[in-house]
Design a protein around this motif. Structure first.
Motif, short mmCIF file in Angstrom:
data_model
loop_
_atom_site.label_atom_id
_atom_site.label_comp_id
_atom_site.label_asym_id
_atom_site.label_seq_id
_atom_site.Cartn_x
_atom_site.Cartn_y
_atom_site.Cartn_z
N TRP A 99 54.57 96.31 55.46
CA TRP A 99 54.98 95.84 54.14
C TRP A 99 56.06 96.77 53.56
O TRP A 99 57.05 96.30 52.99
CB TRP A 99 53.79 95.76 53.20
N THR A 117 55.80 81.49 52.80
CA THR A 117 55.59 82.36 53.96
C THR A 117 55.68 81.57 55.25
O THR A 117 56.31 82.00 56.22
CB THR A 117 54.24 83.08 53.84
N HIS A 172 54.74 90.06 53.64
CA HIS A 172 55.68 90.48 52.60
C HIS A 172 55.32 90.05 51.19
O HIS A 172 55.66 90.75 50.24
CB HIS A 172 57.12 90.07 52.97
N ASP A 173 54.64 88.94 51.01
CA ASP A 173 54.25 88.49 49.67
C ASP A 173 52.74 88.51 49.45
O ASP A 173 52.25 87.93 48.49
CB ASP A 173 54.78 87.08 49.41
N ARG A 197 52.70 96.21 45.53
CA ARG A 197 52.12 97.17 46.47
C ARG A 197 50.69 97.51 46.06
O ARG A 197 49.79 97.57 46.90
CB ARG A 197 52.97 98.44 46.55
N ILE A 254 55.74 91.12 59.42
CA ILE A 254 56.37 91.47 58.14
C ILE A 254 56.51 90.22 57.27
O ILE A 254 56.22 90.25 56.06
CB ILE A 254 57.73 92.16 58.36
N CYS A 255 56.94 89.12 57.88
CA CYS A 255 57.09 87.87 57.13
C CYS A 255 55.76 87.42 56.52
O CYS A 255 55.71 86.99 55.37
CB CYS A 255 57.63 86.76 58.04
N SER A 288 57.89 95.57 42.64
CA SER A 288 57.52 96.18 43.92
C SER A 288 56.28 97.06 43.77
O SER A 288 55.37 97.00 44.60
CB SER A 288 58.69 96.99 44.47
#
Length: 119
Positions: free
Chosen positions: A117, A40, A69-70, A95, A65-66, A91
Motif C-alpha cells: 500500500w 478496484t 490501494h483503496d 493508512r 497493489i491495485c 493519505s
C-alpha cells in the motif's frame, strides 16, 4: 492454520467487503454511482488487459497493489483527490483506516499489505 486464524482472516475479508457499499464520485457507463469495489475491479482488469505492454513489471505485485490501494476506504469512504482540503489528510486517514481493516491479520501479512500500500 487454526480455526482462530481462519476466523481472523475471514473477519478481515468481511471488513474489506464493505468496499462494495462505498460509493465513489465516479459513475458507471450506465450512469450508476460506482462502488470502490467496482473501481478496484476495473483497475485490475485494465492492468491485465495491458500487461503485455508493461515490460519488466511484476504483474502479481502490481495486481496486489491495485487490490489494496483503496482498502482503507472501507472505513471512512472515498475522498475525492480533487477535494484539496480533504486531500491534505486523505493519505494519512486512509493508512490509519487500512491498519484498522487489517487488524485481524497475522503480522507478516499485515506488513506485506502495508508495504504494498505504501508503495
Amino acid at each position: 492454520m487454526t480455526i482462530t486464524e481462519i476466523e481472523r482472516r475471514l473477519d478481515f475479508l468481511r471488513e474489506a467487503s464493505r468496499l462494495k457499499d462505498v460509493l465513489r464520485r465516479a459513475f458507471t457507463q450506465g450512469g450508476q454511482p460506482e462502488s470502490t469495489a467496482e473501481h478496484t475491479w476495473g483497475l485490475c482488469l485494465l492492468v491485465i488487459t495491458f500487461a503485455d505492454y508493461l515490460e519488466h513489471i511484476d504483474l502479481l505485485r502490481l495486481l496486489k497493489i491495485c487490490i489494496l490501494h483503496d482498502l482503507g476506504e472501507a472505513i471512512h469512504g472515498d475522498v475525492p483527490a480533487i477535494s484539496i482540503e480533504a486531500s491534505l489528510n486523505k493519505s494519512k486517514q486512509e493508512r490509519e483506516d487500512l491498519l484498522t481493516v487489517m487488524a485481524p491479520l497475522p503480522d507478516d501479512l499485515k506488513a506485506e499489505f502495508l508495504e504494498l500500500w505504501d508503495e
